[in-house]
Design a protein around this motif. Structure first.
Motif, PDB file in Angstrom:
ATOM      1  N   GLY A 167       9.348  -4.889  10.575  1.00 46.79           N
ATOM      2  CA  GLY A 167       8.801  -6.473  10.932  1.00 46.79           C
ATOM      3  C   GLY A 167       7.920  -6.553  12.510  1.00 46.79           C
ATOM      4  O   GLY A 167       6.068  -7.210  11.600  1.00 46.79           O
ATOM      5  N   ALA A 168       8.711  -6.406  13.040  1.00 44.66           N
ATOM      6  CA  ALA A 168       7.631  -6.628  13.827  1.00 44.66           C
ATOM      7  C   ALA A 168       6.528  -5.229  14.415  1.00 44.66           C
ATOM      8  O   ALA A 168       5.639  -5.905  15.524  1.00 44.66           O
ATOM      9  CB  ALA A 168       8.514  -6.127  15.702  1.00 44.66           C
ATOM     10  N   LEU A 169       6.411  -4.046  14.050  1.00 48.75           N
ATOM     11  CA  LEU A 169       5.357  -2.969  14.422  1.00 48.75           C
ATOM     12  C   LEU A 169       4.391  -3.552  13.267  1.00 48.75           C
ATOM     13  O   LEU A 169       2.981  -3.555  13.357  1.00 48.75           O
ATOM     14  CB  LEU A 169       6.477  -1.837  13.548  1.00 48.75           C
ATOM     15  N   LEU A 170       4.681  -3.931  11.912  1.00 51.17           N
ATOM     16  CA  LEU A 170       3.839  -4.521  10.601  1.00 51.17           C
ATOM     17  C   LEU A 170       2.837  -5.733  11.259  1.00 51.17           C
ATOM     18  O   LEU A 170       1.651  -5.551  11.234  1.00 51.17           O
ATOM     19  CB  LEU A 170       4.598  -4.665   9.439  1.00 51.17           C
ATOM     20  N   ALA A 171       3.616  -6.664  11.981  1.00 51.72           N
ATOM     21  CA  ALA A 171       3.159  -7.571  12.637  1.00 51.72           C
ATOM     22  C   ALA A 171       2.124  -7.581  14.133  1.00 51.72           C
ATOM     23  O   ALA A 171       1.183  -8.173  13.852  1.00 51.72           O
ATOM     24  CB  ALA A 171       4.042  -8.717  13.339  1.00 51.72           C
ATOM     25  N   GLY A 172       2.532  -6.767  14.631  1.00 53.90           N
ATOM     26  CA  GLY A 172       1.342  -6.015  15.294  1.00 53.90           C
ATOM     27  C   GLY A 172       0.212  -5.576  14.789  1.00 53.90           C
ATOM     28  O   GLY A 172      -0.843  -5.171  15.925  1.00 53.90           O
ATOM     29  N   LEU A 173      -0.002  -5.468  13.187  1.00 58.56           N
ATOM     30  CA  LEU A 173      -1.052  -4.510  13.138  1.00 58.56           C
ATOM     31  C   LEU A 173      -2.614  -5.395  13.423  1.00 58.56           C
ATOM     32  O   LEU A 173      -2.123  -7.055  12.929  1.00 58.56           O
ATOM     33  CB  LEU A 173      -0.911  -4.203  11.848  1.00 58.56           C
ATOM     34  N   ASP A 174      -3.644  -4.467  13.848  1.00 59.06           N
ATOM     35  CA  ASP A 174      -4.795  -5.603  13.560  1.00 59.06           C
ATOM     36  C   ASP A 174      -6.076  -5.351  12.045  1.00 59.06           C
ATOM     37  O   ASP A 174      -6.072  -4.449  11.815  1.00 59.06           O
ATOM     38  CB  ASP A 174      -5.543  -5.153  14.700  1.00 59.06           C
ATOM     39  N   LEU A 175      -5.364  -6.875  11.478  1.00 55.27           N
ATOM     40  CA  LEU A 175      -6.293  -6.639  10.196  1.00 55.27           C
ATOM     41  C   LEU A 175      -7.660  -6.399  10.049  1.00 55.27           C
ATOM     42  O   LEU A 175      -8.136  -6.622   9.004  1.00 55.27           O
ATOM     43  CB  LEU A 175      -4.977  -8.280   9.376  1.00 55.27           C
ATOM     44  N   SER A 176      -8.288  -6.718  11.235  1.00 53.99           N
ATOM     45  CA  SER A 176      -9.619  -6.431  10.783  1.00 53.99           C
ATOM     46  C   SER A 176     -10.446  -4.934  11.352  1.00 53.99           C
ATOM     47  O   SER A 176     -11.311  -5.476  10.620  1.00 53.99           O
ATOM     48  CB  SER A 176     -10.284  -7.094  12.619  1.00 53.99           C
ATOM     49  N   ASP A 177      -9.550  -4.232  11.412  1.00 55.03           N
ATOM     50  CA  ASP A 177      -9.473  -3.081  11.215  1.00 55.03           C
ATOM     51  C   ASP A 177      -9.001  -2.280   9.628  1.00 55.03           C
ATOM     52  O   ASP A 177      -7.669  -1.971   9.970  1.00 55.03           O
ATOM     53  CB  ASP A 177      -9.433  -1.847  12.461  1.00 55.03           C
ATOM     54  N   ALA A 178      -9.509  -2.857   8.940  1.00 54.23           N
ATOM     55  CA  ALA A 178      -8.575  -2.221   7.117  1.00 54.23           C
ATOM     56  C   ALA A 178      -8.414  -1.052   7.577  1.00 54.23           C
ATOM     57  O   ALA A 178      -6.731  -0.592   7.427  1.00 54.23           O
ATOM     58  CB  ALA A 178      -9.228  -2.792   6.373  1.00 54.23           C
ATOM     59  N   GLU A 179      -8.925  -0.238   7.914  1.00 61.87           N
ATOM     60  CA  GLU A 179      -8.540   1.477   7.642  1.00 61.87           C
ATOM     61  C   GLU A 179      -7.439   1.544   9.637  1.00 61.87           C
ATOM     62  O   GLU A 179      -6.499   2.876   8.883  1.00 61.87           O
ATOM     63  CB  GLU A 179     -10.204   2.305   8.425  1.00 61.87           C
ATOM     64  N   GLY A 180      -7.661   1.171  10.250  1.00 60.94           N
ATOM     65  CA  GLY A 180      -6.366   1.537  11.428  1.00 60.94           C
ATOM     66  C   GLY A 180      -5.326   0.608  10.568  1.00 60.94           C
ATOM     67  O   GLY A 180      -3.436   1.533  11.201  1.00 60.94           O
ATOM     68  N   ALA A 181      -4.867  -0.408   9.646  1.00 66.19           N
ATOM     69  CA  ALA A 181      -3.726  -1.001  10.090  1.00 66.19           C
ATOM     70  C   ALA A 181      -3.172  -0.327   8.971  1.00 66.19           C
ATOM     71  O   ALA A 181      -1.497  -0.547   8.912  1.00 66.19           O
ATOM     72  CB  ALA A 181      -4.251  -2.840   9.101  1.00 66.19           C
ATOM     73  N   LEU A 182      -4.194   0.269   8.196  1.00 67.42           N
ATOM     74  CA  LEU A 182      -3.651   0.855   6.902  1.00 67.42           C
ATOM     75  C   LEU A 182      -2.742   2.686   7.443  1.00 67.42           C
ATOM     76  O   LEU A 182      -1.433   2.773   7.540  1.00 67.42           O
ATOM     77  CB  LEU A 182      -3.971   2.123   6.184  1.00 67.42           C
ATOM     78  N   LEU A 183      -3.404   2.888   8.483  1.00 66.94           N
ATOM     79  CA  LEU A 183      -3.031   4.421   9.299  1.00 66.94           C
ATOM     80  C   LEU A 183      -1.502   3.533   9.738  1.00 66.94           C
ATOM     81  O   LEU A 183      -0.544   4.239  10.412  1.00 66.94           O
ATOM     82  CB  LEU A 183      -3.648   4.443   9.922  1.00 66.94           C
ATOM     83  N   GLY A 184      -1.336   2.708  10.931  1.00 68.65           N
ATOM     84  CA  GLY A 184      -1.002   2.066  11.291  1.00 68.65           C
ATOM     85  C   GLY A 184       0.551   1.462  10.767  1.00 68.65           C
ATOM     86  O   GLY A 184       1.065   2.191  11.306  1.00 68.65           O
ATOM     87  N   GLY A 185      -0.232   1.122   9.444  1.00 73.06           N
ATOM     88  CA  GLY A 185       1.526   0.558   8.712  1.00 73.06           C
ATOM     89  C   GLY A 185       1.625   2.015   8.174  1.00 73.06           C
ATOM     90  O   GLY A 185       3.342   2.126   8.014  1.00 73.06           O
ATOM     91  N   ALA A 186       1.209   3.107   8.060  1.00 72.16           N
ATOM     92  CA  ALA A 186       1.839   4.330   7.582  1.00 72.16           C
ATOM     93  C   ALA A 186       2.736   4.890   8.613  1.00 72.16           C
ATOM     94  O   ALA A 186       3.971   5.507   8.389  1.00 72.16           O
ATOM     95  CB  ALA A 186       0.776   5.347   6.476  1.00 72.16           C
ATOM     96  N   ALA A 187       2.103   4.789   9.856  1.00 72.09           N
ATOM     97  CA  ALA A 187       2.913   5.094  10.484  1.00 72.09           C
ATOM     98  C   ALA A 187       4.110   4.611  10.962  1.00 72.09           C
ATOM     99  O   ALA A 187       5.494   5.393  11.495  1.00 72.09           O
ATOM    100  CB  ALA A 187       2.559   5.525  12.148  1.00 72.09           C
ATOM    101  N   ALA A 188       4.640   2.929  10.752  1.00 77.13           N
ATOM    102  CA  ALA A 188       5.428   2.290  10.675  1.00 77.13           C
ATOM    103  C   ALA A 188       6.902   2.772   9.754  1.00 77.13           C
ATOM    104  O   ALA A 188       7.446   2.943   9.853  1.00 77.13           O
ATOM    105  CB  ALA A 188       5.094   1.227  10.854  1.00 77.13           C
ATOM    106  N   CYS A 189       6.148   2.918   8.781  1.00 79.47           N
ATOM    107  CA  CYS A 189       6.730   2.918   7.185  1.00 79.47           C
ATOM    108  C   CYS A 189       7.236   4.072   7.694  1.00 79.47           C
ATOM    109  O   CYS A 189       9.240   4.955   7.135  1.00 79.47           O
ATOM    110  CB  CYS A 189       6.140   3.267   6.478  1.00 79.47           C
ATOM    111  N   ALA A 190       6.868   5.402   8.057  1.00 86.41           N
ATOM    112  CA  ALA A 190       7.481   6.690   7.904  1.00 86.41           C
ATOM    113  C   ALA A 190       8.430   6.657   9.119  1.00 86.41           C
ATOM    114  O   ALA A 190       9.444   7.780   9.242  1.00 86.41           O
ATOM    115  CB  ALA A 190       6.326   8.125   8.980  1.00 86.41           C
ATOM    116  N   LEU A 191       8.152   6.063  10.499  1.00 76.82           N
ATOM    117  CA  LEU A 191       9.110   6.278  11.382  1.00 76.82           C
ATOM    118  C   LEU A 191      10.434   5.180  10.518  1.00 76.82           C
ATOM    119  O   LEU A 191      11.220   5.660  10.829  1.00 76.82           O
ATOM    120  CB  LEU A 191       8.624   5.221  13.124  1.00 76.82           C
ATOM    121  N   ALA A 192      10.239   4.424  10.424  1.00 74.53           N
ATOM    122  CA  ALA A 192      11.227   3.831   9.896  1.00 74.53           C
ATOM    123  C   ALA A 192      12.478   4.510   7.988  1.00 74.53           C
ATOM    124  O   ALA A 192      13.752   4.426   8.918  1.00 74.53           O
ATOM    125  CB  ALA A 192      10.409   2.215   9.213  1.00 74.53           C
TER     126      ALA A 192
END
Length: 200
Positions: free
Chosen positions: A41-66
């Protein structure tokens, strides 16, 4: 991640939804990180939602790590034991091939992965054990690679797939391939017997 995932804390379910978002495009399925507890949750909360593509990639990295670091061992019913991994039935690929695979799984020259897998199958070799989880995860989302991935798993990879429900596809695909092989073998044997019995 999106509004449909706000109450789901299962990393593998979040991962599947991310793949769907990536397929549809972030303009059609906006990212909205779920409020989940813990490090994920901490990783997901830190995503920059103004960058949709970046947020998607960041979320993918967080989920893969989890999924890799936070996965619980499979529950074994009382009185049952997990069968030991059988001995390997294929030789492992060379150190050079292993390095090439590591680079491709990290995103370098990824388009060459199907060719790499095909070459490994042609040589009757298996993928290195350290990369089996990554290959099995890749097979979940890239169905066209499954036959080649399955052919390079070796005994350890097939054993791993049988222990993780997220890799159930591997067991189903292997059963189908074995059935097809068995049918082809029977057809070939029947043709050979017919030729032997009827040829002048």
């Amino acid at each position: 991640m999106n509004q449909h995932m706000t109450h789901n804390t299962d990393p593998s379910a979040l991962w599947d939804s991310l793949i769907t978002s990536a397929t549809l495009g972030t303009d059609r399925r906006a990212c909205a990180p779920p409020a989940v507890p813990g490090p994920l949750g901490a990783l997901l909360a830190g995503l920059d939602l103004s960058d949709a593509e970046g947020a998607l990639l960041g979320g993918a990295a967080a989920c893969a790590l989890a999924m890799r670091a936070g996965r619980l061992p499979p529950a074994v019913p009382e009185g049952e034991e997990i069968p030991p991994c059988p001995e390997e039935d294929l030789p492992e690929c060379s150190p050079a091939a292993r390095q090439h695979l590591a680079l491709m799984l990290q995103g370098h020259h990824r388009a060459a992965l199907p060719e790499w897998l095909a070459a490994l199958v042609a040589r009757g070799m298996r993928a290195p054990a350290a990369h089996l989880p990554d290959l099995l995860d890749l097979g979940r989302v890239q169905e066209e690679l499954r036959p080649r991935i399955l052919a390079t798993l070796g005994a350890r990879g097939r054993w791993l797939a049988s222990l993780n429900p997220a890799w159930d596809y591997a067991s189903a695909e292997l059963k189908m391939l074995r059935a097809e092989h068995s049918g082809t073998t029977r057809s070939t044997q029947h043709a050979a017997r017919s030729t032997w019995e009827t040829s002048p």
